[in-house]
Design an enzyme around this catalytic site. Structure first.
Site, short mmCIF file in Angstrom:
data_model
loop_
_atom_site.label_atom_id
_atom_site.label_comp_id
_atom_site.label_asym_id
_atom_site.label_seq_id
_atom_site.Cartn_x
_atom_site.Cartn_y
_atom_site.Cartn_z
N ARG A 176 0.85 -1.20 0.00
CA ARG A 176 0.00 0.00 0.00
C ARG A 176 0.88 1.25 0.00
O ARG A 176 1.97 1.27 0.60
CB ARG A 176 -0.89 -0.03 1.25
CG ARG A 176 -1.90 1.11 1.38
CD ARG A 176 -2.96 1.05 0.34
NE ARG A 176 -4.14 1.85 0.70
CZ ARG A 176 -5.05 2.24 -0.19
NH1 ARG A 176 -4.96 1.90 -1.46
NH2 ARG A 176 -6.10 2.93 0.20
N THR A 236 -8.69 0.54 -10.13
CA THR A 236 -8.31 -0.66 -9.38
C THR A 236 -8.48 -1.89 -10.28
O THR A 236 -9.17 -1.86 -11.28
CB THR A 236 -9.11 -0.78 -8.06
OG1 THR A 236 -9.07 0.46 -7.38
CG2 THR A 236 -8.58 -1.86 -7.16
N GLU A 293 -4.15 8.02 -4.18
CA GLU A 293 -4.67 7.31 -3.01
C GLU A 293 -4.74 8.19 -1.76
O GLU A 293 -5.38 7.80 -0.79
CB GLU A 293 -3.78 6.10 -2.67
CG GLU A 293 -3.60 5.08 -3.75
CD GLU A 293 -4.78 4.13 -3.96
OE1 GLU A 293 -5.82 4.31 -3.29
OE2 GLU A 293 -4.64 3.23 -4.79
N ASP A 352 -7.93 8.48 -0.12
CA ASP A 352 -8.48 7.41 0.72
C ASP A 352 -8.30 7.69 2.21
O ASP A 352 -8.84 7.00 3.06
CB ASP A 352 -7.84 6.06 0.37
CG ASP A 352 -8.53 5.38 -0.82
OD1 ASP A 352 -9.60 5.86 -1.24
OD2 ASP A 352 -8.00 4.37 -1.32
N SER A 407 -10.27 -0.38 0.67
CA SER A 407 -11.38 -1.33 0.65
C SER A 407 -11.01 -2.61 -0.09
O SER A 407 -11.85 -3.49 -0.28
CB SER A 407 -12.59 -0.70 -0.06
OG SER A 407 -13.04 0.43 0.63
N GLY A 461 -13.59 -1.53 -7.53
CA GLY A 461 -14.91 -0.93 -7.33
C GLY A 461 -14.99 -0.01 -6.14
O GLY A 461 -16.09 0.22 -5.61
N GLY A 462 -13.85 0.54 -5.68
CA GLY A 462 -13.88 1.54 -4.60
C GLY A 462 -14.56 0.98 -3.36
O GLY A 462 -14.32 -0.16 -2.96
N1 GLY Z 1 -8.28 3.14 -3.71
C1 GLY Z 1 -9.26 2.17 -3.49
C2 GLY Z 1 -9.07 1.44 -2.23
O1 GLY Z 1 -7.97 1.17 -1.84
O2 GLY Z 1 -10.04 1.12 -1.58
#
Ligand code: GLY
Length: 562
Positions: free
Chosen positions: A99, A373, A412, A415, A445, A464-465
């Site tokens: 990440r 994603t 990101e 987020d 997510s 899908g966010g």
């Molecule tokens: N950027 C989408 C996620 O990591 O949930």
């Protein structure tokens, strides 16, 4: 009962406990390999790695890198992701956390104006929106620790693709149209994607020579080939010239983390999924634990869906209240995964009424989806598995490319909780647990997941966010109900995320009768108007030995079984 009968009963019980269900032992090896991913060239790259003597982990490196080239709207070297691995030889699961992290100069209020209001677009467009990428480091890590092939061999198909080019498809073109305005502030990105100042035609060849060079440096230099030396220098220079805050130390200091996955069991099925800093595994288990109090098959369709929606509402409330990078916040993970906690959540659910989100305890605020994603699933002939979900966040990430790198930066940073009580690009709200801090990983997510029972196993996930976790929930319930990979990817989806207090649904997710019944219960329904998600699934049935792979019928995903 005689002694012999007692002994027999004990043996049967022992077999049951060992195998998860009476009579069905896990076969040692599937003897076949399968890959499901969002682009046929990515599958071909994985196949090439397997054909060269590689295992599922080499194939995962090859697929991830090829997706960075062929699906640049969704993931890439400028982003990050989570790779859930099962190492068959050791019967071990591990989550490789690649990440992104906040740069050292990041601050909690960096996207707010002097009056404390969110500056529109600041956490989404341009290099200030980008976290320090984790994908290159994760690929190096997976290849070195788990693969059999040299990194350069696994990256070779992606390098070829970047040099020879890919055909622009409708999805790539639509994403470019959507991000055009932001992209115009990045001449390097315009030169690659709109070389004549115009959107490329469908079928036009997209060549990415700078990206090929960056991949070559990664292939020969490993971590240092990206995070130090000329690539790193060009990234930092481009970011700072565009108004960003990265430093050379941010890149050189990036670290992959190996984490214990989230584990739980539901109706005899073992669930293994992504831990923090993804909300995926905790959210999935939170929902399943709530649902475990009912035999869902006994309810009519509307009531069953009502209960699933109420479990979604409560799990997403927990997400917004509690979840964030565990290195920075004390997250009560054990409580959130506890069946006792779920029993309390369940007690507040009525069979005949929706619970208005505003009546649930509030989150602590102290302090187009599916083409962003990407997810792939891989099983090799030895039983090694990878569920990989990778991202640069929204379409084409920050829509910014530091000159000379070919790398599209993620966005990101959006987020994180940019401002408590304010929704992000996915309308997700968060609290201080997910506030911005230097070096911190933003909450995700992404939900790469393994399911395993006496029947077999499933490897799944999707982009899908915020809807990722509920898509994985619905597919999990579908597999547990006995359905196959094709059904899991095709089934119609619905979603609730606590706030806004609305159920979004794909066309066909509810019958007219179910819509009437759900509305009568007090649910506010909103048709999404279009499909969402891009799920890729591999399954292995132990009794028949059948291995299946399914791409999402909504997109151009492909699947291959060898
Ligand atoms: N950027 C989408 C996620 O990591 O949930």
């Amino acid at each position: 009962m005689k002694l012999r009968q007692l002994l027999l009963a004990a043996l049967v019980l022992a077999a049951f406990l060992l195998t998860g269900a009476a009579g069905a032992a896990t076969p040692a090896r599937p003897g076949k390999a399968a890959i499901a991913a969002a682009h046929p060239q990515a599958i071909a790259a994985g196949e090439e790695a397997l054909a060269a003597g590689g295992n599922a982990f080499d194939a995962a490196v090859a697929v991830s890198a090829a997706l960075a080239v062929a699906e640049p709207n969704a993931s890439g070297l400028g982003g990050g992701g989570f790779w859930l691995l099962h190492v068959a030889r050791d019967a071990r699961d591990v989550l490789v956390d690649g990440r992104e992290t906040a740069p050292a100069a990041a601050t909690a209020g960096m996207y707010l104006d002097a009056a404390g209001n969110v500056i529109p677009g600041a956490s989404l467009d341009g290099p200030l929106a980008a976290g320090i990428p984790g994908e290159p480091a994760a690929l190096v890590h997976i290849a070195r620790r788990y693969g059999r092939l040299p990194l350069a061999r696994s990256l070779a198909p992606a390098i070829r693709l970047a040099e020879e080019g890919i055909a622009i498809d409708a999805g790539l073109q639509a994403g470019l149209r959507f991000r055009r305005k932001a992209m115009e502030k990045s001449p390097a990105m315009m030169a690659v994607f709109c070389p004549d100042g115009e959107l490329p035609a469908i079928g036009a060849r997209l060549r990415q020579p700078d990206l090929a060079l960056t991949l070559r440096r990664l292939a020969s230099g490993g971590f240092d080939g990206f995070y130090r030396g000329p690539t790193a220098a060009a990234l930092v220079e481009g970011v700072r010239a565009g108004g960003g805050i990265w430093s050379a130390a941010d890149l050189a200091g990036y670290q992959v983390i190996e984490r214990e996955p989230v584990r739980a069991s539901y109706r005899g099925v073992q669930i293994v999924s992504a831990p923090l800093p993804s909300a995926g595994g905790i959210g999935l288990v939170d929902m399943l634990n709530i649902l475990s109090g009912w035999d869902l098959g006994r309810f009519d369709g509307a009531t069953r869906k009502h209960l699933i929606i109420e479990s979604m509402r409560r799990a997403y409330r927990d997400r917004s209240a509690w979840l964030g990078d565990p290195a920075f916040s004390a997250v009560p993970v054990a409580q959130l995964l506890s069946p006792f906690y779920a029993a309390g959540q369940r007690a507040s659910i009525r069979l005949d009424r929706a619970t208005p989100s505003e009546l649930l305890p509030a989150a602590r605020t102290d302090g187009s989806e599916g083409n962003d994603t990407t997810h792939f699933s891989i099983l090799d002939a030895e039983g090694n598995r990878v569920a990989g979900t990778l991202s640069i966040n929204t379409w084409y990430g920050a829509a910014f490319m530091p000159p000379g790198t070919g790398v599209i930066l993620n966005n990101e940073m959006d987020d994180f909780t940019v401002k408590p009580g304010t929704g992000n690009a996915y309308e997700l709200q968060g609290a201080t647990a997910n506030a911005i801090a230097p070096g911190k990983r933003m909450l995700s997510s992404m939900t790469p997941t393994f399911l395993e029972s006496s029947r077999g196993l499933a490897i799944l996930g999707t982009p899908g966010g915020s809807r990722i976790i509920t898509m994985v929930l619905l597919a999990t319930l579908d597999w547990i109900d006995g359905h196959d990979a094709h059904s899991m990817t095709a089934l119609r989806r619905y979603h609730h995320q606590f706030l806004p207090d609305v159920v979004t649904y794909e066309p066909g997710a509810f019958s007219d009768e179910e819509i009437r019944a759900l509305e009568a219960m007090g649910h506010r329904l909103k048709a999404s108007g279009r499909d969402y998600g891009n799920m890729n699934v591999v399954t292995w049935d132990y009794a028949s030995g059948k291995v299946e792979a399914a791409g999402d019928p909504r997109r151009e995903g492909e699947a291959l079984v060898y």
